[in-house]
Design a protein around this motif. Structure first.
Motif, mmCIF file in Angstrom:
data_model
loop_
_atom_site.group_PDB
_atom_site.id
_atom_site.type_symbol
_atom_site.label_atom_id
_atom_site.label_comp_id
_atom_site.label_asym_id
_atom_site.label_seq_id
_atom_site.Cartn_x
_atom_site.Cartn_y
_atom_site.Cartn_z
ATOM 1 N N SER A 47 34.217 66.708 30.804
ATOM 2 C CA SER A 47 34.415 65.464 31.564
ATOM 3 C C SER A 47 35.856 64.973 31.463
ATOM 4 C CB SER A 47 33.453 64.376 31.061
ATOM 5 O OG SER A 47 33.721 64.058 29.706
ATOM 6 N N THR A 51 38.113 64.643 34.750
ATOM 7 C CA THR A 51 38.645 63.317 35.072
ATOM 8 C C THR A 51 40.162 63.359 35.245
ATOM 9 O OG1 THR A 51 36.857 62.270 33.805
ATOM 10 C CG2 THR A 51 38.788 60.918 34.317
ATOM 11 N N ARG A 55 41.979 62.406 38.767
ATOM 12 C CA ARG A 55 42.863 61.246 38.818
ATOM 13 C C ARG A 55 44.233 61.578 39.410
ATOM 14 N NH1 ARG A 55 41.456 58.158 33.063
ATOM 15 N NH2 ARG A 55 39.581 57.084 33.849
ATOM 16 N N ILE A 60 39.615 57.275 39.520
ATOM 17 C CA ILE A 60 38.172 57.450 39.382
ATOM 18 C C ILE A 60 37.752 57.041 37.981
ATOM 19 C CG2 ILE A 60 38.354 59.861 38.635
ATOM 20 C CD1 ILE A 60 35.771 60.390 40.260
ATOM 21 N N ASN A 61 36.562 56.485 37.887
ATOM 22 C CA ASN A 61 36.009 56.042 36.611
ATOM 23 C C ASN A 61 35.460 57.245 35.850
ATOM 24 O OD1 ASN A 61 34.354 54.937 34.532
ATOM 25 N ND2 ASN A 61 34.312 53.003 35.657
ATOM 26 N N GLU A 62 35.828 57.357 34.571
ATOM 27 C CA GLU A 62 35.372 58.491 33.765
ATOM 28 C C GLU A 62 33.856 58.490 33.593
ATOM 29 O OE1 GLU A 62 36.274 60.715 29.480
ATOM 30 O OE2 GLU A 62 37.116 58.728 29.900
ATOM 31 N N LYS A 63 33.252 57.294 33.507
ATOM 32 C CA LYS A 63 31.800 57.230 33.348
ATOM 33 C C LYS A 63 31.081 57.803 34.564
ATOM 34 C CE LYS A 63 31.607 53.310 30.150
ATOM 35 N NZ LYS A 63 31.044 51.965 29.889
ATOM 36 N N ALA A 64 31.654 57.601 35.749
ATOM 37 C CA ALA A 64 31.065 58.179 36.962
ATOM 38 C C ALA A 64 31.114 59.696 36.910
ATOM 39 C CB ALA A 64 31.808 57.665 38.194
ATOM 40 N N VAL A 65 32.201 60.230 36.384
ATOM 41 C CA VAL A 65 32.327 61.688 36.237
ATOM 42 C C VAL A 65 31.296 62.205 35.245
ATOM 43 C CG1 VAL A 65 33.858 63.555 35.509
ATOM 44 C CG2 VAL A 65 34.766 61.650 36.834
ATOM 45 N N VAL A 67 28.353 60.849 34.338
ATOM 46 C CA VAL A 67 27.000 60.780 34.911
ATOM 47 C C VAL A 67 26.792 61.898 35.936
ATOM 48 C CG1 VAL A 67 25.426 59.388 36.308
ATOM 49 C CG2 VAL A 67 26.759 58.312 34.485
ATOM 50 N N THR A 68 27.797 62.149 36.779
ATOM 51 C CA THR A 68 27.689 63.200 37.794
ATOM 52 C C THR A 68 27.517 64.571 37.151
ATOM 53 O OG1 THR A 68 29.091 61.912 39.302
ATOM 54 C CG2 THR A 68 28.817 64.262 39.778
ATOM 55 N N LEU A 161 28.840 57.791 27.270
ATOM 56 C CA LEU A 161 28.989 56.578 28.076
ATOM 57 C C LEU A 161 29.467 55.394 27.233
ATOM 58 C CD1 LEU A 161 25.858 56.711 30.428
ATOM 59 C CD2 LEU A 161 28.246 57.162 31.024
#
Length: 353
Positions: A47, A51, A55, A60-65, A67-68, A161
């Protein structure tokens, strides 16, 4: 004598023994603990890398990466279990049957004439039948294994997270009554992640690369049951050095069954090429800071770790040994780099008396 018992080295030794005893008492949970750590470490590295690359294109939010990536991983696991588990089970059974039915015809050539009596004494089919029975028995526990994997995935997801909050909360122990213990555990954790984590990561990458390259080569050679062979090669690839040698046995038997001695020669060439790829490209790139163990030490560590830790010992034996070497300061880096490392460590860590 009093100074020895007060030294940082003695304190760290006692703490290390305490951690080992705690892990022994939690041995029934060792599968979950190891799976959680390995998944967390690998997914964190992945991740972070993804990320950084994204970027460069857009914020982009690292948490979104994170979760994806976890959604893709879970979807892949579910798809494999649903679609390929029956196929893999069938191929593994057929693979065992193919190896069990193997025999050398003494009339084929002079080499087979000498090898045939040896294989008759080994009674390969008998041992492989036992292996099939053992495999089928272990398949009854597949639900438990899958449950451990998914629990480890959930735990690792929450850890990644909330890693910032976890770090901030854990740092509060530094000023508590167990502050000295916190400092020493932090020291061990940093070394553990730096040595054990890096070696585990390298083993997974090397196993994946060897698996893909081997399956492609076996496909062009006309090998059957490629999915089962791919799984076998990946799992054995996690075992340093010994895994390649172990994989040679079934591969050579199948090669002889489908193409004779020339196919065995091709298999040996493939193994030599993979070993060269691992030794001269993957290892220097992925494990440049590790101590290069002689093959003798590698086998000794694997034998002892398998004896005491079971199947897990084959995979984590070498990383654990590297962790202990790192604690003891046993390295094989050049003298100039070693001097730099000592200088940096003196500035950051407490010296070991």
């Amino acid at each position: 004598m009093v100074d020895f018992f007060r030294s940082n080295g003695f304190k760290r030794f006692i703490i290390l023994i305490g951690v080992a005893v705690a892990l022994y008492l939690m041995w029934s949970m060792i599968n979950l603990i190891l799976l959680t750590f390995i998944i967390t470490y690998l997914m964190n590295e992945l991740s972070t890398s993804v990320t950084k690359r994204l970027r460069r294109i857009a914020p982009i939010n690292e948490k979104a990466v994170i979760v994806t990536l976890y959604l893709l991983l879970v979807a892949g696991i579910v798809a494999v279990i649903y679609k390929y588990l029956p196929v893999v089970s069938q191929q593994i059974t057929q693979l065992f049957n193919l190896i069990a039915a193997f025999n050398l015809n003494p009339n084929d050539n002079e080499i087979a004439r000498y090898l045939a009596p040896t294989f008759e004494k080994i009674e390969l089919g008998k041992y492989l039948e036992q292996g099939v029975d053992l495999t089928l028995t272990n398949l009854t526990n597949i639900g438990k294994v899958i449950m451990h994997v998914f629990i480890a995935l959930i735990l690792s997801l929450f850890i990644l997270l909330e890693k910032k909050r976890i770090t901030e909360f854990t740092a509060k122990f530094k000023d508590s009554k167990i502050g000295p213990l916190y400092d020493e555990l932090t020291y061990f954790c940093k070394i553990f992640v730096r040595s054990f984590g890096k070696v585990i990561e390298a083993q997974f990458v090397i196993a994946a690369v060897n698996c893909v390259v081997s399956v492609i080569a076996l496909y062009f050679m006309g090998f059957p049951h490629l999915i089962a062979l791919g799984i076998m090669l990946f799992i054995l690839g996690l075992i340093p050095v010994a895994g390649v040698i172990i994989s040679l046995i079934p591969l050579s038997i199948i090669a002889y069954s489908i193409g004779g001695l020339m196919h065995i020669v091709y298999i040996l060439i493939i193994v030599v090429v993979l070993h060269a790829l691992e030794a001269y490209f993957l290892n220097p790139k992925l494990m440049s800071a590790k101590t290069n163990l002689p093959i003798f030490y590698t086998f000794i560590v694997i034998l002892f770790s398998e004896h005491f830790l079971g199947v897990w010992g084959l995979i984590i034996g070498i990383p654990l040994f590297m962790f202990l070497l790192d604690i003891l300061g046993v390295t094989s880096v050049p003298e100039v780099d070693l001097q730099k490392k000592v200088t940096v460590q003196d500035n950051k860590e407490k010296p070991i008396d």
